[in-house]
Write a protein that holds these residues in place. Sequence first.
Motif, PDB file in Angstrom:
ATOM      1  N   ILE A 190       0.832  -1.207   0.000  1.00  0.00           N
ATOM      2  CA  ILE A 190       0.000   0.000   0.000  1.00  0.00           C
ATOM      3  C   ILE A 190       0.869   1.260   0.000  1.00  0.00           C
ATOM      4  CG2 ILE A 190      -1.751   1.286   1.329  1.00  0.00           C
ATOM      5  CD1 ILE A 190      -2.929  -1.075   0.004  1.00  0.00           C
ATOM      6  N   ASN A 191       2.124   1.131   0.306  1.00  0.00           N
ATOM      7  CA  ASN A 191       2.993   2.308   0.373  1.00  0.00           C
ATOM      8  C   ASN A 191       3.365   2.858  -0.999  1.00  0.00           C
ATOM      9  OD1 ASN A 191       3.385   2.827   3.178  1.00  0.00           O
ATOM     10  ND2 ASN A 191       4.610   0.969   3.319  1.00  0.00           N
ATOM     11  N   GLN A 192       3.535   1.979  -1.968  1.00  0.00           N
ATOM     12  CA  GLN A 192       3.965   2.409  -3.295  1.00  0.00           C
ATOM     13  C   GLN A 192       3.015   1.864  -4.358  1.00  0.00           C
ATOM     14  OE1 GLN A 192       6.364   4.502  -3.962  1.00  0.00           O
ATOM     15  NE2 GLN A 192       7.135   4.678  -1.868  1.00  0.00           N
ATOM     16  N   PRO A 193       2.578   2.707  -5.308  1.00  0.00           N
ATOM     17  CA  PRO A 193       1.714   2.210  -6.387  1.00  0.00           C
ATOM     18  C   PRO A 193       2.506   1.343  -7.357  1.00  0.00           C
ATOM     19  CG  PRO A 193       2.328   4.482  -6.799  1.00  0.00           C
ATOM     20  CD  PRO A 193       2.856   4.135  -5.428  1.00  0.00           C
ATOM     21  N   PRO A 194       1.843   0.526  -8.161  1.00  0.00           N
ATOM     22  CA  PRO A 194       2.549  -0.238  -9.201  1.00  0.00           C
ATOM     23  C   PRO A 194       3.281   0.713 -10.141  1.00  0.00           C
ATOM     24  CG  PRO A 194       0.273  -0.987  -8.939  1.00  0.00           C
ATOM     25  CD  PRO A 194       0.406   0.264  -8.140  1.00  0.00           C
ATOM     26  N   THR A 195       4.259   0.206 -10.840  1.00  0.00           N
ATOM     27  CA  THR A 195       5.110   1.053 -11.692  1.00  0.00           C
ATOM     28  C   THR A 195       4.328   1.726 -12.814  1.00  0.00           C
ATOM     29  OG1 THR A 195       5.689  -0.919 -12.977  1.00  0.00           O
ATOM     30  CG2 THR A 195       7.199  -0.260 -11.217  1.00  0.00           C
ATOM     31  N   PHE A 196       3.189   1.134 -13.212  1.00  0.00           N
ATOM     32  CA  PHE A 196       2.429   1.724 -14.311  1.00  0.00           C
ATOM     33  C   PHE A 196       1.400   2.755 -13.826  1.00  0.00           C
ATOM     34  CE2 PHE A 196       0.480  -2.338 -13.131  1.00  0.00           C
ATOM     35  CZ  PHE A 196      -0.830  -1.961 -12.853  1.00  0.00           C
ATOM     36  N   ILE A 197       1.399   3.056 -12.504  1.00  0.00           N
ATOM     37  CA  ILE A 197       0.484   4.054 -11.960  1.00  0.00           C
ATOM     38  C   ILE A 197       1.286   5.209 -11.374  1.00  0.00           C
ATOM     39  CG2 ILE A 197      -1.256   4.548 -10.193  1.00  0.00           C
ATOM     40  CD1 ILE A 197      -2.394   2.858 -12.343  1.00  0.00           C
ATOM     41  N   THR A 198       0.912   6.410 -11.721  1.00  0.00           N
ATOM     42  CA  THR A 198       1.533   7.598 -11.144  1.00  0.00           C
ATOM     43  C   THR A 198       0.462   8.421 -10.456  1.00  0.00           C
ATOM     44  OG1 THR A 198       3.193   7.675 -12.891  1.00  0.00           O
ATOM     45  CG2 THR A 198       2.862   9.689 -11.604  1.00  0.00           C
ATOM     46  N   PRO A 199       0.559   8.637  -9.137  1.00  0.00           N
ATOM     47  CA  PRO A 199      -0.433   9.480  -8.456  1.00  0.00           C
ATOM     48  C   PRO A 199      -0.522  10.837  -9.139  1.00  0.00           C
ATOM     49  CG  PRO A 199       0.972   8.375  -6.868  1.00  0.00           C
ATOM     50  CD  PRO A 199       1.574   8.121  -8.222  1.00  0.00           C
ATOM     51  N   SER A 200      -1.735  11.276  -9.390  1.00  0.00           N
ATOM     52  CA  SER A 200      -1.946  12.498 -10.155  1.00  0.00           C
ATOM     53  C   SER A 200      -2.313  13.669  -9.258  1.00  0.00           C
ATOM     54  CB  SER A 200      -3.055  12.281 -11.183  1.00  0.00           C
ATOM     55  OG  SER A 200      -3.409  13.489 -11.815  1.00  0.00           O
ATOM     56  N   THR A 203      -6.222  14.734  -9.450  1.00  0.00           N
ATOM     57  CA  THR A 203      -7.318  13.942  -8.885  1.00  0.00           C
ATOM     58  C   THR A 203      -7.961  14.688  -7.732  1.00  0.00           C
ATOM     59  OG1 THR A 203      -5.786  12.803  -7.417  1.00  0.00           O
ATOM     60  CG2 THR A 203      -6.242  11.752  -9.536  1.00  0.00           C
ATOM     61  N   THR A 204      -9.183  14.277  -7.404  1.00  0.00           N
ATOM     62  CA  THR A 204      -9.950  14.962  -6.355  1.00  0.00           C
ATOM     63  C   THR A 204      -9.681  14.417  -4.962  1.00  0.00           C
ATOM     64  OG1 THR A 204     -11.831  13.461  -6.677  1.00  0.00           O
ATOM     65  CG2 THR A 204     -11.806  15.492  -7.982  1.00  0.00           C
ATOM     66  N   SER A 205      -9.079  13.224  -4.868  1.00  0.00           N
ATOM     67  CA  SER A 205      -8.917  12.583  -3.560  1.00  0.00           C
ATOM     68  C   SER A 205      -8.141  13.421  -2.547  1.00  0.00           C
ATOM     69  CB  SER A 205      -8.258  11.215  -3.721  1.00  0.00           C
ATOM     70  OG  SER A 205      -9.104  10.334  -4.419  1.00  0.00           O
ATOM     71  N   PRO A 206      -6.960  13.979  -2.901  1.00  0.00           N
ATOM     72  CA  PRO A 206      -6.226  14.748  -1.895  1.00  0.00           C
ATOM     73  C   PRO A 206      -7.023  15.918  -1.321  1.00  0.00           C
ATOM     74  CG  PRO A 206      -4.791  14.176  -3.722  1.00  0.00           C
ATOM     75  CD  PRO A 206      -6.175  13.813  -4.144  1.00  0.00           C
ATOM     76  N   SER A 207      -7.725  16.663  -2.186  1.00  0.00           N
ATOM     77  CA  SER A 207      -8.494  17.809  -1.692  1.00  0.00           C
ATOM     78  C   SER A 207      -9.664  17.346  -0.834  1.00  0.00           C
ATOM     79  CB  SER A 207      -8.994  18.660  -2.855  1.00  0.00           C
ATOM     80  OG  SER A 207      -9.824  17.900  -3.721  1.00  0.00           O
ATOM     81  N   TYR A 208     -10.275  16.204  -1.210  1.00  0.00           N
ATOM     82  CA  TYR A 208     -11.389  15.699  -0.404  1.00  0.00           C
ATOM     83  C   TYR A 208     -10.904  15.227   0.960  1.00  0.00           C
ATOM     84  CZ  TYR A 208     -15.300  12.869   1.172  1.00  0.00           C
ATOM     85  OH  TYR A 208     -16.314  12.336   1.918  1.00  0.00           O
ATOM     86  N   LEU A 289      -8.580  -2.458  -8.192  1.00  0.00           N
ATOM     87  CA  LEU A 289      -7.344  -1.898  -8.725  1.00  0.00           C
ATOM     88  C   LEU A 289      -6.888  -2.717  -9.931  1.00  0.00           C
ATOM     89  CD1 LEU A 289      -5.446  -1.353  -5.347  1.00  0.00           C
ATOM     90  CD2 LEU A 289      -6.648   0.385  -6.703  1.00  0.00           C
ATOM     91  N   ARG A 290      -6.183  -2.073 -10.843  1.00  0.00           N
ATOM     92  CA  ARG A 290      -5.690  -2.796 -12.030  1.00  0.00           C
ATOM     93  C   ARG A 290      -4.686  -3.883 -11.635  1.00  0.00           C
ATOM     94  NH1 ARG A 290      -3.844   1.904 -15.946  1.00  0.00           N
ATOM     95  NH2 ARG A 290      -4.302   3.244 -14.150  1.00  0.00           N
ATOM     96  N   ALA A 291      -3.939  -3.632 -10.565  1.00  0.00           N
ATOM     97  CA  ALA A 291      -3.092  -4.674  -9.983  1.00  0.00           C
ATOM     98  C   ALA A 291      -3.755  -5.062  -8.660  1.00  0.00           C
ATOM     99  CB  ALA A 291      -1.680  -4.156  -9.748  1.00  0.00           C
ATOM    100  N   PRO A 292      -4.717  -5.988  -8.699  1.00  0.00           N
ATOM    101  CA  PRO A 292      -5.539  -6.254  -7.510  1.00  0.00           C
ATOM    102  C   PRO A 292      -4.747  -6.846  -6.354  1.00  0.00           C
ATOM    103  CG  PRO A 292      -5.967  -7.886  -9.223  1.00  0.00           C
ATOM    104  CD  PRO A 292      -5.096  -6.840  -9.838  1.00  0.00           C
ATOM    105  N   LEU A 293      -5.244  -6.567  -5.162  1.00  0.00           N
ATOM    106  CA  LEU A 293      -4.699  -7.172  -3.951  1.00  0.00           C
ATOM    107  C   LEU A 293      -5.436  -8.477  -3.681  1.00  0.00           C
ATOM    108  CD1 LEU A 293      -4.653  -4.000  -1.660  1.00  0.00           C
ATOM    109  CD2 LEU A 293      -2.663  -5.119  -2.675  1.00  0.00           C
ATOM    110  N   PRO A 294      -4.804  -9.428  -3.018  1.00  0.00           N
ATOM    111  CA  PRO A 294      -5.534 -10.653  -2.643  1.00  0.00           C
ATOM    112  C   PRO A 294      -6.602 -10.331  -1.615  1.00  0.00           C
ATOM    113  CG  PRO A 294      -3.368 -10.612  -1.610  1.00  0.00           C
ATOM    114  CD  PRO A 294      -3.393  -9.466  -2.572  1.00  0.00           C
ATOM    115  N   GLU A 337      -7.016   7.816  -8.308  1.00  0.00           N
ATOM    116  CA  GLU A 337      -7.681   8.424  -7.152  1.00  0.00           C
ATOM    117  C   GLU A 337      -7.213   7.755  -5.861  1.00  0.00           C
ATOM    118  OE1 GLU A 337      -9.621  10.990  -6.823  1.00  0.00           O
ATOM    119  OE2 GLU A 337      -9.976  11.483  -8.924  1.00  0.00           O
ATOM    120  N   PHE A 338      -7.164   6.442  -5.881  1.00  0.00           N
ATOM    121  CA  PHE A 338      -6.746   5.695  -4.696  1.00  0.00           C
ATOM    122  C   PHE A 338      -5.298   6.008  -4.342  1.00  0.00           C
ATOM    123  CE2 PHE A 338      -4.688   1.803  -3.029  1.00  0.00           C
ATOM    124  CZ  PHE A 338      -5.380   1.677  -1.840  1.00  0.00           C
ATOM    125  N   TRP A 339      -4.399   5.933  -5.326  1.00  0.00           N
ATOM    126  CA  TRP A 339      -2.979   6.120  -5.032  1.00  0.00           C
ATOM    127  C   TRP A 339      -2.662   7.577  -4.698  1.00  0.00           C
ATOM    128  CZ3 TRP A 339      -0.684   2.071  -3.537  1.00  0.00           C
ATOM    129  CH2 TRP A 339      -1.001   0.828  -4.072  1.00  0.00           C
TER     130      TRP A 339
END
Length: 461
Positions: A190-200, A203-208, A289-294, A337-339
């Motif tokens: 949960i600390n680092q997103p997959p290499t193909f995802i870059t936190p943007s 996105t609205t998540s940080p402001s929310y 998530l595109r790289a799902p967790l178990p 949004e999640f990352w």
Amino acid sequence: MKGKEVVKVQSVLTVVSSTPVNPPGRTLTLSPLDRAMEQHTLHVIFYFKSGSIEFNRVRPFLNEVLTMYPNVVGRLAKDGDGSWLVKCTDAGLRVHRATVGVSVDDWLRSASAQDEIKLIVHQEVPPDTQYWAPFRMQVTDFEGGGTAISLSCPHMLADPISVTLLIKSWTEACHNDVIVHPPFLNTHVINQPPTFITPSTTTTSPSYYASKSKALNPNPKVKMVSATFSFSDSAIKQSLAKFESTVPDATPFALLTALFWTRIAELKAQTHEDIQQSISICMDMRKNLRAPLPYGYFGNALHFSKLTVNTEKMSNGDLGQVAELVHHHVTGFKDEEFWSAVDWLKSRKDDQGKFLPPFQMYGPELTCVNMESMIAPINVREKESQPLMYGMEFVKDQKPAHVSYHLENVQGEGLIMVMPSPDEGLARRVTVTLPEEELEKLLQDKVILSLEPTLLLSGKC
């Protein structure tokens, strides 16, 4: 409930794992999402109706399963910076044994959510503690057979799926079955997103999340009470059919969120100038998530997002339009949004590099929890699915009659939890937590009652 209905704790014992922790001295850190949930406590209660569960018979299997859960038998502690971590000791799980003088059926029909609290071990983390047993279990035997098993912990150590799967793994061990969803204890995913995802940054998540961190609870002293509505498969199908032409793939979650949101908004409009247009939607992200967790990921994999509906649609009470907006909000969710939320939570530190105090995640706005992700494949080889919480048996062919989820420190506007039902199909159970006066009115709401729900744990006979 009074008289013979009083829950009496008969004994307290400690259950340890079958084998010592390896390696000795192991510690588990918390993820940014875990730390964010610190203000809340989680309690899950599993009701089994037919025949009592002989705890002495199933206890050895709990010893065995706890070997896989060193975090559950360990102790909560603080590191040098004052941040929480888990020391994987062999200290064990505290188990309270209790009895109550009514049947499970009578309890579910006439007890209140406040009565139900007596079936859990309620202990808050002492403010100055440096070492504490975070997981507590209570096993309550009912009159005439039937058992309730509850497991409680600080929400920062587990979310509803984590706790549910621990008990499910225990039942699988009782039958020498394969543990379908073994625990996955690596919170670093949960600390680092997959290499193909870059936190943007767009996105609205940080402001929310930032707005939630600054929000004040508008009604800190208002008494919050709960009730559970059980909706049948046929009632949900008939309701979804009414707007099938516009939202052909709408889920029971979209329908029930729209139903309770519009009805609660109307109630609140009677005492507020503005009808409530925004809601917080909480989703489990394991399979979103595109790289799902178990499923077995043990910790918090929840994300909160904001949905706003214009005043006209809310005031008109157009269930189909609101359900469509809920559906598109949930299905249109993107990984970024999640990352981005995780990234923002990681960055919440003071000048000394210490994490800032947590804030209320469930609230203060009306919050709806989507628990449909608990409908999972029965095993790795079959396509058939069933609710995780109703796929467990201590005794053959005796699955839970009901599973309750309690979240503490839910204040402000209220909470809606949409959960699977033991009746399966499209049947759902919805637990609503509101200020007492509002819930009393909601229990008489004609639109909700038109779906002919059965009431559980509302204190209403």
